[in-house]
Design an enzyme around this catalytic site. Structure first.
Site, PDB file in Angstrom:
ATOM      1  CB  ALA A   1      -0.868   0.028   1.247  1.00 54.18           C
TER       2      ALA A   1
ATOM      3  CD  GLU B   1       3.410   6.753   2.751  1.00 54.49           C
ATOM      4  OE1 GLU B   1       3.249   5.589   2.343  1.00 54.49           O
ATOM      5  OE2 GLU B   1       4.524   7.229   3.046  1.00 54.49           O
TER       6      GLU B   1
ATOM      7  CG  HIS C   1       2.352   1.240   7.781  1.00 57.68           C
ATOM      8  ND1 HIS C   1       3.539   0.951   8.424  1.00 57.68           N
ATOM      9  CD2 HIS C   1       2.699   1.966   6.688  1.00 57.68           C
ATOM     10  CE1 HIS C   1       4.540   1.484   7.738  1.00 57.68           C
ATOM     11  NE2 HIS C   1       4.063   2.094   6.673  1.00 57.68           N
ATOM     12  CD  GLU C   2       0.351   2.465   3.764  1.00 59.50           C
ATOM     13  OE1 GLU C   2       0.820   3.603   3.574  1.00 59.50           O
ATOM     14  OE2 GLU C   2       1.061   1.438   3.698  1.00 59.50           O
TER      15      GLU C   2
ATOM     16  CG  HIS D   1       2.743   6.742   6.331  1.00 58.13           C
ATOM     17  ND1 HIS D   1       3.976   7.093   6.821  1.00 58.13           N
ATOM     18  CD2 HIS D   1       2.898   5.497   5.806  1.00 58.13           C
ATOM     19  CE1 HIS D   1       4.826   6.090   6.601  1.00 58.13           C
ATOM     20  NE2 HIS D   1       4.199   5.119   5.992  1.00 58.13           N
TER      21      HIS D   1
ATOM     22  CD  GLU E   1       7.626   4.027   5.209  1.00 54.83           C
ATOM     23  OE1 GLU E   1       6.779   3.456   5.912  1.00 54.83           O
ATOM     24  OE2 GLU E   1       7.319   4.674   4.192  1.00 54.83           O
TER      25      GLU E   1
ATOM     26  NE  ARG F   1      10.739  -1.443  -1.423  1.00 55.31           N
ATOM     27  CZ  ARG F   1      10.048  -0.316  -1.605  1.00 55.31           C
ATOM     28  NH1 ARG F   1      10.619   0.700  -2.231  1.00 55.31           N
ATOM     29  NH2 ARG F   1       8.823  -0.172  -1.142  1.00 55.31           N
TER      30      ARG F   1
HETATM   31  C1  MLT Z   1       4.673   2.400   3.027  1.00 53.56           C
HETATM   32  O1  MLT Z   1       3.564   2.811   3.347  1.00 53.56           O
HETATM   33  O2  MLT Z   1       5.398   1.917   3.892  1.00 53.56           O
HETATM   34  C2  MLT Z   1       5.210   2.583   1.645  1.00 53.56           C
HETATM   35  O3  MLT Z   1       4.481   3.520   1.023  1.00 53.56           O
HETATM   36  C3  MLT Z   1       5.340   1.345   0.865  1.00 53.56           C
HETATM   37  C4  MLT Z   1       5.513   1.651  -0.584  1.00 53.56           C
HETATM   38  O4  MLT Z   1       4.525   1.910  -1.256  1.00 53.56           O
HETATM   39  O5  MLT Z   1       6.615   1.589  -1.125  1.00 53.56           O
HETATM   40 ZN    ZN Z   2       4.943   3.317   5.355  1.00 56.40          ZN
END
Ligand code: MLT
Ligand code: ZN
Length: 942
Positions: free
Chosen positions: A330, A332, A365-366, A369, A388, A868
Site C-alpha cells: 500500500a 500513503e 500503518h498507512e 502516515h 516508516e 527492490r
Molecule cells: C509504506 O507505506 O510503507 C510505503 O508507502 C510502501 C511503498 O509503497 O513503497
Molecule cells: Zn509506510
C-alpha cells in the site's frame, strides 16, 4: 480547460503540438525553438542508462539532487489517460520561486516525451529559453537560459508531455480488471512522480496542486483532494474533473486514479478536533461486500490517530482504494490511500484471522502516515525511518488500542523485532540514518532497518520516556512542523523536554544517536560478583563471531543502553542507563531476590547473555512458567538463546534445552518464536539424518497441545485461534501422523469436490492446502491449478498460489514455474513471490536458482534493476545455501551481472548470510544433531 482541445497522441505516434493550451503571446516562437528538441525518454533505454549501476565512481561525482535555488509553489496539472491506447498526455504549469539568479532550471522527468515548453514570469511575460536538455542519468530535464540569467522572482514553467501507461506498475499506469476492462492508478513513492509529470521530485519541495483529470464518462476520477467541478464533453465521451487546491505536499504523495469502482462511506467523528469528514473505501464493483472490514478498521484507527496526535486530519476527505495491480502492499498517498487488493479486501466467509490482522496492520500503518510522513515529512530519503519506523510503530499502538484482544504489543516481537535483530547482526546492515542519492539507493532503503529497526527503537524510546510523554512530544512535533520537512534531530528535540523531566542530566539526542547513526546493537553480558551484585558489560553483537570490521563509527559500536530487569521479587522498569562510554554497570539485588532477567518484555533493542548456571535457572523457571516471565519475556529468551548459540557465544545445548519448556507453553507469541527457531534449524538440517530427529522432537513438544486443538470450526478468540493454527501447522510440518492423515483427507475431499466442499474453515486453509499438496500427483496439481485460475477472491488466490508450490515432484514445480511467467496466469506483482515460494520448497530451490540466473536479463527487462523486489529475490532464494560451491555460484553470477541496481545491498546480505551458513554447518551441526539424537532416544525409551 476542455479535453477536445487535444487529440490523442501516444509517445511513439505523432506528436501533437499542444499550443492551444498555452496562453502566452509568444508561445509559437518557443514552441518552434523547442520542437526540434523534443525528447523521448522511454522505459528500457532509461532503465539501462540510469538504473543499472548502484554506486559507480561516476555516481560520486554526479549530483543527483536539484538546486535548492528554485522552489516549486504550485502545480496546475491536467492529465488525459487513454485506457484504450494505454498512454496519456498531460500539461503542467509549475509556478516556482527563483531564490537566486540562475541560468538554468531543472525538473525531474522520466519516461515522458516533452512536446512543448514555455517559461513566463508571474505577469505572464514570456522569457526566452535558449535550449532544453534531457539528462537521463539524473532523470532531469533542463531548461537553459543561456547568457540571460533570470533574476529572483516568481515564474511559471509550462510543459506538455505524453507518456505510456503500460510500462510497469509504478508511476502512472494501467491496471487490468476482469472482463477486459482496466483502470489507471499511480504510485509515486519514492521517485516515480517524475514518470507522470515533470516535477521537483524531492520530498522537501512541497507545493500545492490543482489537479484536473479527464476520464471516460462512466468512470470515477479520484485524487488527493475533493472534486470541485466537472464538465462533460459529449463528442469525446469524456468528463473533465477538477479537484480543490491541495495543501502543500511532497510530489510522492500526489495520486491520480480513474476507475469504474463502487464505494462505501462512513463519517469520521473527530471529537471536535477539526471538522468531521467522510471516509470512503473503493473496490471493483463485484467486491464491495469485501470492504466493510477495511472501513471499520479505517474509521476506528483514524479516530484513534486524531485523538492521539491531537492534530486535525489535514484534508477535507479521505479515500482508500484496492487496486488489482499494485507493486507494494500500500502507499500513503494523501487523502487517497492505494492498496494492493490482498492488503485491503476481506470476505468474512473466506478470510483467515491472519489475513485480517495483516490487512488491519497495513491500514493502520498507512493512516498513521496521514500525519507522520504526509503532514510532516522527512527532509530527504536518508531519514526515511522517520516515516516508516514511526508508521510501523504507530500501527501497533493503534491496533492495540482498537483491538486489544489481538495482543499486538506482544506480536511486535515476532512480526517486527526478531527478524531485524538477525539482519542487524551482520556487517551488511546499515545505520538507520543512511546516506542515499540515486533512485536505486532510495528505493533500497525501504527495508527492514528503516521499518522494523526504526519501529523497534521508537518502542524502546517510548519504554523509557513513558507513553504519555511520548505522545505529547509527538503531538508537539506535528504541530510545530506541520506542512514542513524535518530531520531526526527535530523529532528528538520535541521529545527532549519530556525526557528531561525524567532524566535532567542526560541528552536524548545523544542517546538516540547511538542507535540511529551506527548499525548493529549491543550484547549485554552479565557476570555475577560477590554480594548479589551483577556486573554488566557491552559489546557489539554479530552472528559471525569471527567477523572483523573497521571501527568506522563515531560511537565505536557502543550504545547508550536502557537497562530494565526483573527478579523473582519484582519487575524494575525504572532505567539503569549503561552509557556508551562506561565500561560496565552494576545491578545490586537484595538477599531475597533470586533470578535475574534483563530487558523487560524485550523493549530494549539488545540481547543479553548470562553465565551457564543462570541460564539453567532461567530454564527451570520457564518450565514452571513463573509469573515473573511475561509472554514477551518468554519469547525474548527463546530468541536470544538461539541467536547467541548461532553466534557461538552460548552452547547450542542451552538453546535446545530451553525449548524443553514448550509443553507447558500455552501462548501464541512464544510458540510463534519457537516455530521460527525450528524452521531455522530445519533449513540447516534438511539434507542430514538429524532432520528426522528434529521432526520427532517437535512432534514430542506439541503432542499435548495438539490434542487440545480442533480441526473443526471453532469460536476461539483471535489469539487462541492463531495458537491453534500455529500448533496444527507445526504438527503438519513435523509430520505428526494424525495431522498428516487429517490434512490429506480434508484436502482431497475438498479438491475432489472441485473446491466446493466448504468444510475447511478460513484459518486452516493455508495449512491444509499447502500440506495437502506436499505429496501431490501431477493430476492433483492440475486440478488445483484449474481452481486457482477460476478463483476470484484474492486472499484465497494467495493461499492457492502457495499450495501450488508445495509438491515434492520437481517436474510439477517446473510446470508451475513456466506457467507463472505468463501474466494471464499470474500477475506481475505476484510473480516474484511465486519464485520465492517455489524456492522455499527444497525440491524447487535449485530450479529457481537456475531459472533466475538463466533468465536474469529477461527478469531485469520486466521488473527493471530499480525494483527492490527483484533485488530482494536473491537473498530469499539463497537463504538456505550452505556450501562453498553455492557461494561460488553466487559470486560468479554477481560478477557476470555486475550491475545490481536497487539490489546492491541485497547481494551483500545474501553473501554474508551464505558465508555464515557455511560456518554454522561446521560449528554447530554435529552438536545439534547429537543433542536431538539423544533426546529422541530418551523419549523412545520412556
Ligand atoms: C509504506 O507505506 O510503507 C510505503 O508507502 C510502501 C511503498 O509503497 O513503497
Ligand atoms: Zn509506510
Amino acid at each position: 480547460m476542455k479535453s477536445d482541445m487535444m487529440s490523442w497522441a501516444c509517445p511513439h505516434k505523432v506528436i501533437v503540438m499542444l499550443s492551444l493550451l498555452s496562453f502566452s503571446l509568444f508561445v509559437s516562437t518557443i514552441a518552434l525553438s523547442v520542437k526540434s528538441t523534443t525528447h523521448r525518454v522511454e522505459g528500457n533505454i532509461l532503465s539501462t542508462d540510469i538504473s543499472k549501476k548502484t554506486k559507480t565512481k561516476e555516481d560520486h561525482v554526479i549530483n543527483y539532487r536539484l538546486s535548492r535555488d528554485v522552489r516549486p509553489l504550485n502545480y496546475t496539472l491536467i492529465l488525459w489517460p487513454d485506457l484504450e491506447r494505454r498512454c496519456f498526455k498531460g500539461q503542467v504549469t509549475i509556478r516556482m520561486r527563483v531564490l537566486r539568479p540562475t541560468t538554468n532550471i531543472e525538473v525531474h522527468v522520466k519516461n515522458l516525451s516533452i512536446n512543448y515548453v514555455d517559461f513566463n514570469d508571474d505577469a505572464n511575460r514570456f522569457v526566452q529559453i535558449n535550449t532544453t536538455n534531457l539528462i537521463p542519468k539524473r532523470e532531469v530535464y533542463e531548461v537553459q537560459f543561456g547568457h540571460n540569467e533570470i533574476s529572483e522572482g516568481v515564474y511559471k514553467l509550462t510543459l506538455n508531455f505524453t507518456g505510456k501507461l503500460d510500462t510497469g506498475i509504478v508511476g502512472f499506469y494501467q491496471s487490468k480488471l476482469r472482463g477486459g476492462l482496466s483502470m489507471v492508478a499511480s504510485k509515486f513513492q519514492p521517485t516515480y512522480a517524475r514518470q507522470a509529470f515533470p516535477c521537483f521530485d524531492e520530498p522537501d519541495f512541497k507545493a500545492t496542486y490543482d489537479i484536473t483529470l479527464v476520464k471516460p464518462i462512466d468512470y470515477v476520477a479520484l485524487s488527493n483532494m475533493n472534486e470541485i467541478s466537472k464538465s462533460v464533453d459529449k463528442s469525446t465521451k469524456t468528463e473533465t474533473v477538477t479537484f480543490a487546491t491541495s495543501v502543500p505536499m511532497s510530489t510522492y504523495l500526489a495520486c491520480f486514479v480513474v476507475c469504474n469502482f463502487d464505494y462505501k462511506e462512513t463519517l469520521i467523528n473527530t471529537s471536535g478536533i477539526g471538522k468531521d469528514f467522510t471516509l470512503r473505501s473503493f473496490a471493483q464493483k463485484q467486491q464491495t461486500h469485501k470492504i466493510d472490514f477495511a472501513q471499520d478498521i479505517g474509521k476506528r484507527a483514524t479516530e484513534f490517530y486524531i485523538k492521539y496526535y491531537e492534530v486535525p486530519y489535514p484534508l477535507p476527505k479521505l479515500d482508500m482504494i484496492a487496486i488489482p495491480d499494485y507493486v507494494s502492499g500500500a502507499t500513503e498517498h494523501w487523502g487517497l490511500i492505494t492498496y494492493r487488493e490482498t492488503s485491503f479486501l476481506v470476505d468474512e466467509a473466506t478470510t483467515s484471522s491472519q489475513n485480517k490482522i495483516s490487512v488491519a496492520n497495513t491500514i493502520a500503518h498507512e493512516l498513521a502516515h496521514m500525519w507522520f510522513g504526509n503532514l510532516v515529512t522527512m527532509k530527504w530519503w536518508d531519514e526515511v525511518w522517520l516515516n516508516e519506523g514511526f508508521a510501523s510503530y504507530m500501527q501497533v499502538k493503534s491496533l492495540n488500542a482498537i483491538e486489544p484482544s489481538w495482543t499486538m504489543l506482544d506480536q511486535f516481537l515476532t512480526k517486527t523485532l526478531h527478524s531485524v535483530l538477525v539482519t542487524d547482526a551482520k556487517l551488511s546492515s546499515h545505520p538507520i540514518v543512511q546516506k542515499v542519492e540515486t533512485p536505486d539507493q532510495i528505493t533500497a532503503i525501504f527495508d527492514s532497518i528503516s521499518y522494523n529497526k526504526g519501529a523497534s527503537i521508537l518502542r524502546m524510546l517510548e519504554g523509557f520516556i513513558g507513553e504519555e510523554n511520548f505522545r505529547k512530544g509527538v503531538s508537539d512535533y506535528l504541530k510545530k512542523y506541520k506542512y514542513g520537512n524535518t530531520v531526526t534531530q527535530e523529532l528528538l528535540s520535541s521529545l527532549e523536554p519530556y525526557f528531561k523531566t525524567l532524566y535532567p542530566h542526560l541528552s536524548l539526542k545523544y542517546i538516540m544517536d547511538t542507535w540511529t547513526r551506527q548499525m548493529g546493537y549491543p550484547l549485554i553480558t552479565v557476570r555475577p560478583a560477590a554480594n548479589n551484585i551483577y556486573i554488566l558489560t557491552q559489546s557489539r553483537f554479530l552472528l559471525d563471531p569471527a567477523a572483523t570490521y573497521d571501527d568506522d563509527s563515531e560511537f565505536h559500536y557502543r550504545w547508550y543502553v536502557p537497562i530494565t530487569y526483573s527478579t523473582s521479587k519484582e519487575k524494575r522498569d525504572d532505567i539503569l542507563w549503561f552509557a556508551d562510554t562506561s565500561d560496565s554497570v552494576e545491578i545490586s539485588l537484595s538477599d531475597d531476590e533470586k533470578l535475574l532477567k534483563i530487558n523487560n518484555n524485550q523493549m530494549g533493542y539488545y540481547r543479553v547473555n548470562y553465565p551457564l548456571d543462570m541460564w539453567s535457572q532461567i530454564i527451570e523457571q520457564l518450565k514452571v512458567k513463573s509469573n515473573m516471565l511475561t509472554i514477551s519475556d518468554r519469547a525474548h529468551l527463546l530468541d536470544d538463546a538461539f541467536a547467541l548459540s548461532d553466534a557461538g557465544i552460548l552452547p547450542y545445548d542451552i538453546a535446545l534445552s530451553l525449548t524443553q519448556y514448550l509443553p507447558v507453553e500455552k501462548d501464541f507469541v512464544p510458540w510463534e518464536t519457537a516455530s521460527a527457531k525450528f524452521s531455522h534449524l530445519s533449513k540447516k538440517l534438511i539434507n542430514t539424518p538429524a532432520y528426522e530427529n528434529l521432526k520427532k522432537y517437535v512432534q514430542h513438544l506439541i503432542s499435548g497441545l495438539y490434542t487440545e486443538q480442533s480441526w473443526e470450526k471453532t469460536n476461539l478468540d483471535v489469539i487462541q485461534g492463531l495458537l491453534r493454527t500455529r500448533v496444527l501447522t507445526l504438527a503438519a510440518s513435523s509430520g505428526l501422523p494424525d495431522a498428516e492423515r487429517r490434512v490429506r483427507n480434508m484436502f482431497l475431499n475438498w479438491l475432489n469436490s472441485h473446491g466446493t466442499n466448504t468444510i475447511i474453515e478460513p484459518d486452516l486453509r493455508s495449512l491444509i492446502y499447502y500440506y495437502g499438496m506436499k505429496h501431490a500427483s501431477a493430476e492433483d496439481w492440475e486440478k488445483l491449478w484449474a481452481l486457482y485460475l477460476q478463483e476470484e477472491d484474492v486472499q484465497e488466490q494467495t493461499k492457492l498460489r502457495s499450495a501450488l508450490s508445495a509438491p515434492e515432484d520437481v517436474a510439477i514445480l517446473k510446470r508451475y514455474l513456466n506457467l507463472a511467467w505468463d501474466e494471464k496466469n499470474i500477475r506481475s506483482q505476484d510473480y516474484l513471490n511465486v519464485l520465492q515460494l517455489i524456492s522455499t520448497n527444497p525440491s524447487g530451490n535449485g530450479l529457481v536458482w537456475d531459472e533466475v540466473r538463466n533468465r536474469w536479463n529477461t527478469l531485469v527487462d520486466r521488473f527493471t534493476l530499480n525494483s527492490r523486489y527483484l533485488g530482494n529475490l536473491i537473498p530469499a532464494i539463497t537463504s538456505g545455501f550452505n556450501t562453498e560451491k553455492q557461494l561460488q555460484e553466487m559470486i560468479s553470477f554477481f560478477e557476470e551481472n555486475s550491475e545490481a541496481g536497487a539490489g546492491a545491498s541485497a547481494r551483500q546480505r545474501a553473501l554474508e548470510n551464505v558465508r555464515n551458513n557455511i560456518k554454522w554447518t561446521s560449528s554447530h551441526q554435529s552438536t545439534v544433531a547429537s543433542w536431538l539424537e539423544n533426546y529422541v532416544k530418551a523419549i523412545k525409551s520412556i
